[in-house]
Write a protein that holds these residues in place. Structure first.
Motif, PDB file in Angstrom:
ATOM      1  N   PHE A 122       0.838  -1.178  -0.109  1.00 25.04           N
ATOM      2  CA  PHE A 122       0.053   0.017   0.226  1.00 25.04           C
ATOM      3  C   PHE A 122       0.915   1.312   0.101  1.00 25.04           C
ATOM      4  CE2 PHE A 122      -2.648  -3.319   1.562  1.00 25.04           C
ATOM      5  CZ  PHE A 122      -3.933  -2.955   1.040  1.00 25.04           C
ATOM      6  N   GLY A 123       0.446   2.210  -1.027  1.00 24.53           N
ATOM      7  CA  GLY A 123       1.193   3.433  -0.923  1.00 24.53           C
ATOM      8  C   GLY A 123       0.618   4.426   0.367  1.00 24.53           C
ATOM      9  N   LYS A 124       1.078   5.814   0.147  1.00 21.89           N
ATOM     10  CA  LYS A 124       0.772   6.501   1.305  1.00 21.89           C
ATOM     11  C   LYS A 124      -0.602   7.078   1.208  1.00 21.89           C
ATOM     12  CE  LYS A 124       5.679   7.717   1.700  1.00 21.89           C
ATOM     13  NZ  LYS A 124       6.463   9.032   1.965  1.00 21.89           N
ATOM     14  N   GLY A 125      -1.288   6.801  -0.007  1.00 22.81           N
ATOM     15  CA  GLY A 125      -2.691   7.463  -0.127  1.00 22.81           C
ATOM     16  C   GLY A 125      -3.733   6.823   0.836  1.00 22.81           C
ATOM     17  N   ARG A 126      -4.248   7.872   1.739  1.00 23.83           N
ATOM     18  CA  ARG A 126      -5.314   7.310   2.596  1.00 23.83           C
ATOM     19  C   ARG A 126      -4.848   6.324   3.644  1.00 23.83           C
ATOM     20  NH1 ARG A 126      -7.463   7.179  -2.286  1.00 23.83           N
ATOM     21  NH2 ARG A 126      -7.479   4.810  -2.409  1.00 23.83           N
TER      22      ARG A 126
ATOM     23  N   ASP B 236     -12.411  -2.561  24.025  1.00 19.38           N
ATOM     24  CA  ASP B 236     -11.803  -2.904  22.926  1.00 19.38           C
ATOM     25  C   ASP B 236     -12.633  -2.437  21.657  1.00 19.38           C
ATOM     26  OD1 ASP B 236      -9.209  -4.128  23.656  1.00 19.38           O
ATOM     27  OD2 ASP B 236     -10.783  -5.568  24.694  1.00 19.38           O
ATOM     28  N   LEU B 237     -13.900  -2.454  21.775  1.00 18.11           N
ATOM     29  CA  LEU B 237     -14.722  -1.917  20.733  1.00 18.11           C
ATOM     30  C   LEU B 237     -14.593  -0.530  20.686  1.00 18.11           C
ATOM     31  CD1 LEU B 237     -18.073  -3.903  21.446  1.00 18.11           C
ATOM     32  CD2 LEU B 237     -16.591  -4.355  19.287  1.00 18.11           C
ATOM     33  N   GLY B 238     -14.610   0.273  21.709  1.00 22.08           N
ATOM     34  CA  GLY B 238     -14.181   1.651  21.704  1.00 22.08           C
ATOM     35  C   GLY B 238     -12.823   1.774  20.857  1.00 22.08           C
ATOM     36  N   GLY B 239     -11.855   1.005  21.428  1.00 16.37           N
ATOM     37  CA  GLY B 239     -10.711   0.941  20.655  1.00 16.37           C
ATOM     38  C   GLY B 239     -10.683   1.130  18.908  1.00 16.37           C
ATOM     39  N   ILE B 240     -11.534   0.149  18.556  1.00 20.33           N
ATOM     40  CA  ILE B 240     -11.718   0.069  17.179  1.00 20.33           C
ATOM     41  C   ILE B 240     -12.052   1.498  16.527  1.00 20.33           C
ATOM     42  CG2 ILE B 240     -13.037  -1.075  15.249  1.00 20.33           C
ATOM     43  CD1 ILE B 240     -13.216  -3.623  17.020  1.00 20.33           C
ATOM     44  N   ALA B 241     -13.178   1.818  17.108  1.00 20.22           N
ATOM     45  CA  ALA B 241     -13.856   3.287  16.678  1.00 20.22           C
ATOM     46  C   ALA B 241     -12.962   4.113  16.773  1.00 20.22           C
ATOM     47  CB  ALA B 241     -14.930   3.501  17.436  1.00 20.22           C
ATOM     48  N   GLY B 242     -12.101   4.435  18.033  1.00 14.81           N
ATOM     49  CA  GLY B 242     -11.075   4.973  17.973  1.00 14.81           C
ATOM     50  C   GLY B 242      -9.966   5.267  17.038  1.00 14.81           C
ATOM     51  N   GLY B 243      -9.422   4.029  16.806  1.00 16.07           N
ATOM     52  CA  GLY B 243      -8.361   3.847  15.634  1.00 16.07           C
ATOM     53  C   GLY B 243      -8.571   4.385  14.470  1.00 16.07           C
ATOM     54  N   ILE B 244     -10.164   4.173  14.104  1.00 14.87           N
ATOM     55  CA  ILE B 244     -10.668   4.450  12.600  1.00 14.87           C
ATOM     56  C   ILE B 244     -10.678   5.954  12.605  1.00 14.87           C
ATOM     57  CG2 ILE B 244     -12.513   4.347  11.163  1.00 14.87           C
ATOM     58  CD1 ILE B 244     -12.953   1.450  11.907  1.00 14.87           C
ATOM     59  N   ALA B 245     -11.534   6.519  13.667  1.00 16.88           N
ATOM     60  CA  ALA B 245     -11.280   7.807  13.915  1.00 16.88           C
ATOM     61  C   ALA B 245     -10.301   8.740  13.754  1.00 16.88           C
ATOM     62  CB  ALA B 245     -12.295   8.369  15.129  1.00 16.88           C
ATOM     63  N   ALA B 246      -9.227   8.377  14.255  1.00 13.99           N
ATOM     64  CA  ALA B 246      -8.054   8.720  14.594  1.00 13.99           C
ATOM     65  C   ALA B 246      -7.258   8.876  12.858  1.00 13.99           C
ATOM     66  CB  ALA B 246      -6.913   8.283  15.650  1.00 13.99           C
TER      67      ALA B 246
ATOM     68  N   SER C 181      -6.737  12.008  10.902  1.00 19.47           N
ATOM     69  CA  SER C 181      -5.242  12.546  10.478  1.00 19.47           C
ATOM     70  C   SER C 181      -5.127  12.747   8.903  1.00 19.47           C
ATOM     71  CB  SER C 181      -4.286  11.360  11.134  1.00 19.47           C
ATOM     72  OG  SER C 181      -4.517  10.216  10.174  1.00 19.47           O
ATOM     73  N   ASP C 182      -5.893  11.871   8.251  1.00 22.63           N
ATOM     74  CA  ASP C 182      -5.867  12.006   6.853  1.00 22.63           C
ATOM     75  C   ASP C 182      -6.491  13.429   6.387  1.00 22.63           C
ATOM     76  OD1 ASP C 182      -4.633   9.554   6.162  1.00 22.63           O
ATOM     77  OD2 ASP C 182      -6.420   8.395   5.783  1.00 22.63           O
ATOM     78  N   TRP C 183      -7.599  13.655   6.916  1.00 28.68           N
ATOM     79  CA  TRP C 183      -8.423  14.890   6.448  1.00 28.68           C
ATOM     80  C   TRP C 183      -7.469  15.981   7.023  1.00 28.68           C
ATOM     81  CZ3 TRP C 183     -11.334  18.056   9.975  1.00 28.68           C
ATOM     82  CH2 TRP C 183     -11.974  19.245   9.063  1.00 28.68           C
ATOM     83  N   THR C 184      -6.803  16.114   8.155  1.00 30.53           N
ATOM     84  CA  THR C 184      -6.149  17.115   8.303  1.00 30.53           C
ATOM     85  C   THR C 184      -4.676  17.178   8.049  1.00 30.53           C
ATOM     86  OG1 THR C 184      -5.623  16.270  10.711  1.00 30.53           O
ATOM     87  CG2 THR C 184      -7.514  17.553  10.367  1.00 30.53           C
ATOM     88  N   GLY C 185      -4.218  15.764   7.770  1.00 32.29           N
ATOM     89  CA  GLY C 185      -2.657  15.901   7.477  1.00 32.29           C
ATOM     90  C   GLY C 185      -1.832  16.236   8.561  1.00 32.29           C
ATOM     91  N   LYS C 186      -2.318  16.161   9.756  1.00 31.04           N
ATOM     92  CA  LYS C 186      -1.558  16.331  11.084  1.00 31.04           C
ATOM     93  C   LYS C 186      -1.757  15.194  11.970  1.00 31.04           C
ATOM     94  CE  LYS C 186      -2.631  21.140  10.524  1.00 31.04           C
ATOM     95  NZ  LYS C 186      -1.631  21.469   9.820  1.00 31.04           N
ATOM     96  N   ARG C 187      -0.703  14.280  12.055  1.00 31.30           N
ATOM     97  CA  ARG C 187      -0.713  12.912  12.686  1.00 31.30           C
ATOM     98  C   ARG C 187      -0.586  13.202  14.350  1.00 31.30           C
ATOM     99  NH1 ARG C 187      -2.203  10.000   8.387  1.00 31.30           N
ATOM    100  NH2 ARG C 187      -0.704   9.341   7.091  1.00 31.30           N
TER     101      ARG C 187
END
Length: 572
Positions: free
Chosen positions: A175-179, A389-399, A403-409
């Motif tokens: 996978f490249g860097k896109g998304r 852990d279910l909250g962790g799944i949602a948190g990881g996807i949201a993060a 970060s993709d939207w803002t470009g600021k990890r």
């Protein structure tokens, strides 16, 4: 073994390459997800089983009409965990595994860069299954030796260190860097998925035969290890496909054989080979878009017969027998010290140290805390802990999305860490008041705690691992360094918890809040530096310049002092 990485005598049309590339990408995404789910699935049982290794025997004694005395008050517990120091013994099992895992991680990435990932990952999973099953076999072999359990945990930590650098390197190769933030955020849900499945599986057997709580997960990861040895494709070049880090690759639409490439093309990928046009005069190409994905060039480029760069054709022997695909200079594996010099590696390693300390304390102690605070039995406590852990799944996807939207990890990490601290306090204060409060707060806390941890170990590690050029050969080493530092924090968290819990669970949460604030201070530093708020080159004052260049040391000390102060508060 094929004689060339990208066979010169094989022609592909652009549609064929795109379809094949997407097919293999999908397979790698799903298969590596399943592999690392199995890794975490096999780590979870200890947190569930510890509640039956040492039990409160009063209810059992009453049911069996047994009179309890000082000599038999722990008759229903498993020796040697039937003594008053059982918390220290259980904690020692965890940090024996985690310290071994951290040490193994330091060398695992170095080895993964220089070996075939299919064999390395597959053998690591088989050995992980064996060590997991050995712990459970202690139940059937009636083993009561602390030395046995410690040695099994150490061996398990060492072999489980093969997993993370290998799967991240495989993902980085395809996978490249896109998304990347979103893809990695979804993919990283394997951590929480494995924890959930591990809790459920262990919970099914914990009250019947706790040995099966280890043997069944061990069998599952061993089976997937065998599948890995048979089916994993670690590099696109293994199946004659281009790397996502190459800028342009010639794909012909006709059956005409191209001319033999000049010798210079075999020596450097920077050399170009003039392509031949088809009888229609068209030449189809695939090039890398700004998002990192392969996109067909526009119609103008399709109509031209201009020369294009193409992959060098390197025999396996010339590529060091690795079959990895690109020329040996581009794919030369980076060293440990070289990886440390990549900007951001040290800072994110320190940030993950504190973030993973919090996450793994919940991983190993949450079922025990739920049993204490909500008064549930071990099986129900294990099931309820999966909400974190279910909250962790949602948190990881949201993060990843944010970060993709803002470009600021770094800013994304800082924001979630900032919100995690009050959520930790709120959960400790109100989580035990009712089951509803516990469910809601567990889910939200899991999202804010695991979101930054997931982002750093996936997208950030992949970004840094490919920061030194088009090669992905630094991925495993960089990933191992960052996750190895995090694993040290993961070892200290349960260890400190075992020492502090005797003074009360509230003090444990003070310690976790201190670690979260330490991670927050480091992520803020990385964000501000990236935003050039404190850019050395823009400062005129020599004094401030020197302060800026050594600022990471100041932030490090501040983070450690914060953690120590809050730890001291926990002991008061």
């Amino acid at each position: 073994m094929p004689t060339s990485v990208f066979p010169y005598n094989v022609q592909y049309d652009s549609g064929t390459v795109r379809r094949r590339f997407f097919m293999y990408q999908s397979f790698i995404l799903v298969f590596t997800f399943a592999c690392y789910t199995a890794y975490h699935l096999s780590r979870k049982p200890i947190s569930v089983v510890k509640s039956v290794l040492h039990r409160d025997c009063s209810a059992i004694a009453a049911a069996k009409d047994i009179k309890l005395t000082n000599e038999n008050k722990s008759f229903c517990s498993w020796k040697p965990f039937d003594e008053d120091n059982y918390n220290e013994l259980l904690g020692s099992l965890e940090y024996a595994y985690l310290f071994a895992y951290a040490i193994g991680m330091l060398v695992s990435g170095h080895i993964a860069e220089r070996t075939n990932l299919r064999y390395y990952l597959g053998c690591g999973m088989l050995l992980s299954g064996l060590t997991t099953a050995l712990f459970g076999l202690g139940y059937y072999w009636d083993v009561h030796s602390m030395t046995y359990f410690i040695l099994v945990q150490i061996a398990g930590g060492l072999v489980q260190a093969t997993g993370w650098p290998s799967v991240v390197a495989c993902m980085g190769n395809w996978f490249g860097k896109g998304r990347r933030g979103f893809i990695m955020g979804v993919w990283n849900s394997h951590t929480s998925t494995g924890n959930i499945l591990g809790s459920i599986l262990a919970g099914l057997f914990v009250n019947i035969s706790w040995g099966l709580s280890f043997i069944v997960p061990g069998a599952l990861i061993g089976f997937l290890g065998l599948m890995c040895l048979l089916f994993l494709v670690p590099y696109p070049s293994d199946v004659g496909l281009p790397s996502p880090y190459e800028y342009s690759i010639e794909i012909r639409t006709d059956d005409e054989q191209p001319s033999k490439p000049p010798p210079s093309a075999l020596q450097s990928s920077s050399k170009s080979v003039k392509g031949k046009t088809s009888p229609s005069g068209k030449l189809a190409t695939i090039s890398e878009s700004e998002s990192g994905d392969f996109e067909p060039d526009d119609e103008a480029s399709l109509e031209t017969g201009s020369s294009l760069d193409r992959l060098p054709l390197v025999d396996d022997e010339e590529a060091g027998g690795s079959g990895k695909g690109l020329n040996s200079k581009e794919l030369q594996a980076i060293g440990f010290c070289g990886a440390l010099k990549i900007p951001g590696v040290i800072e994110y390693s320190m940030c993950l140290f504190f973030a993973k300390l919090v996450s793994y304390t919940f991983l190993y102690w949450l079922p025990n805390y739920i049993k204490h605070s909500n008064g549930l039995d071990p099986e129900k406590s294990a099931f309820l802990s999966t909400l974190f852990d279910l909250g962790g799944i949602a948190g990881g996807i949201a993060a990843g999305l944010l970060s993709d939207w803002t470009g600021k990890r770094a800013a994304t990490c800082a924001g979630m860490l900032l919100l995690a601290a009050p959520m930790l306090f709120t959960y400790e204060k109100f989580g035990g008041t009712s089951l509803t409060h516990s469910i809601v707060l567990l889910f939200i806390t899991g999202g804010f705690v695991n979101g930054p941890y997931a982002l750093i170990t996936t997208a950030v590690s992949a970004d840094l691992g490919t920061a030194c050029g088009s090669s992905a050969r630094a991925l495993a080493t960089v990933t191992a360094i960052i996750d190895g530092a995090g694993s040290l924090g993961a070892a200290f968290g349960p260890l400190l918890t075992g020492l502090i819990v005797r003074t009360g669970w509230r003090n444990v949460f003070y310690m976790l809040i201190g670690a979260d604030l330490a991670a927050l201070s480091i992520s803020l530093w990385v964000w501000l530096r990236a935003e050039s708020v404190f850019n050395c080159r823009q400062l005129v004052s020599v004094t401030v310049y020197k302060m800026q260049c050594s600022g990471i040391r100041v932030v490090t000390v501040a983070a450690l002092v914060t953690a120590v102060l809050l730890l001291s508060m926990a002991r008061l």
